[in-house]
Design an enzyme around this catalytic site. Structure first.
Site, short mmCIF file in Angstrom:
data_model
loop_
_atom_site.label_atom_id
_atom_site.label_comp_id
_atom_site.label_asym_id
_atom_site.label_seq_id
_atom_site.Cartn_x
_atom_site.Cartn_y
_atom_site.Cartn_z
N ARG A 50 0.86 -1.18 0.00
CA ARG A 50 0.00 0.00 0.00
C ARG A 50 0.90 1.23 0.00
O ARG A 50 1.99 1.20 0.58
CB ARG A 50 -0.88 0.05 1.25
CG ARG A 50 -1.92 -1.09 1.33
CD ARG A 50 -2.60 -1.07 2.69
NE ARG A 50 -3.60 -2.12 2.80
CZ ARG A 50 -4.90 -1.96 2.58
NH1 ARG A 50 -5.36 -0.77 2.24
NH2 ARG A 50 -5.73 -2.96 2.70
N ASP A 52 0.58 5.61 0.68
CA ASP A 52 -0.31 6.64 1.19
C ASP A 52 -0.65 7.67 0.11
O ASP A 52 -0.01 7.73 -0.95
CB ASP A 52 0.34 7.36 2.38
CG ASP A 52 0.53 6.45 3.57
OD1 ASP A 52 -0.23 5.48 3.70
OD2 ASP A 52 1.45 6.72 4.37
N ARG A 197 8.20 7.92 7.07
CA ARG A 197 7.94 9.35 7.24
C ARG A 197 8.20 9.79 8.69
O ARG A 197 8.66 10.92 8.92
CB ARG A 197 6.50 9.67 6.82
CG ARG A 197 6.29 9.54 5.31
CD ARG A 197 4.83 9.54 4.92
NE ARG A 197 4.15 10.75 5.37
CZ ARG A 197 2.83 10.90 5.37
NH1 ARG A 197 2.05 9.90 4.94
NH2 ARG A 197 2.29 12.02 5.77
#
Length: 252
Positions: A50, A52, A197
């Site tokens: 996945r 973001d 992040r």
């Protein structure tokens, strides 16, 4: 039945991540639309990961099981004719039926790009994070080496992460500079929700002096999200490389 593995790249600026969303446009939906245009049937696809909202991919894989007999090399050309300019199919090969793009992935590498200049670069809008203050690349590279190895990275997992197991192995970490572009590269066997992040946000807190330069080991040991830095913005993040065992491609 055939199993086709696609290698793609995409600029994620216009998408709410890879995974299909109910009320927002995602990369997977656009891919399925293109496949439907080519094969006249809407096939299910399975991505390697996945990503973001607004996150990019230099390298991303998905597999698709299909009855269609179109050659893989023709799928590349046909798909690209029906995809927008911010998504490209780079390669397509046939793999064994049991191959799974997500479950057979043994590692990923992420790249975070920081435009480190007092002057913003309009040509990097949505493609790199603009940080106008000085960055000591050597200091951050040294500070981040504490990430390398097998650790419980619970402190670097955002609220909302669904992973029950938070132990991961980081194989390599580096911070480099080319003129005004600072690149943070991290490779591991897997990553938690927003982990990269948060690592970047922590490094920038070290740069600013709000976290000690030897503080990463203590943050890992704490297993507490509040001791790590803020989550860096998404536009600088790229899924840079996806790693599979050579045995699968040997069977292709």
């Amino acid at each position: 039945m055939r199993n086709l593995l696609f290698k793609i790249s995409y600029n994620g600026s216009n998408y709410h991540g890879y995974q299909v969303q109910q009320n927002a446009l995602a990369v997977a939906e656009v891919l399925q639309n293109a496949i439907e245009q080519v094969l006249k049937v809407r096939e299910d696809i399975v991505g390697c990961s996945r990503t973001d909202t607004k996150v990019h991919a230099n390298c991303f894989y998905f597999h698709m099981k299909t009855q269609a007999n179109i050659p893989p090399e023709r799928m590349v050309v046909a798909m690209n004719c029906h995809l927008p300019d911010d998504i490209a199919v780079l390669e397509c090969i046939e793999v064994p039926l049991e191959f799974h793009a997500r479950y057979h992935c043994i590692g990923k590498e992420y790249l975070y790009q920081i435009w480190n200049s007092q002057i913003k670069n309009p040509f990097l809008q949505n493609l790199a994070y603009h940080y106008p203050y000085p960055i000591d690349v050597e200091m951050l590279d040294q500070a981040g080496q504490a990430l390398v190895g097998t650790h419980d990275f619970k402190a670097f997992c955002a609220a909302g992460g669904k992973e029950m197991e938070t132990v991961r192995t980081i194989h390599s970490f580096s911070v480099t500079r080319e003129k005004d572009m600072v690149s943070i590269t991290i490779c591991g066997d897997g990553f938690l929700y927003h982990m990269v992040r948060i690592i970047v946000g922590t490094l920038l807190e070290i740069q600013s002096g709000r976290i000690p330069k030897d503080g990463i080991a203590d943050i890992i040991q704490s297993k507490n999200r509040r001791f790590a830095g803020p989550t860096a913005r998404p536009e600088g993040l790229y899924l840079n490389r996806v790693i599979y065992g050579g045995e699968w491609f040997g069977k292709a």
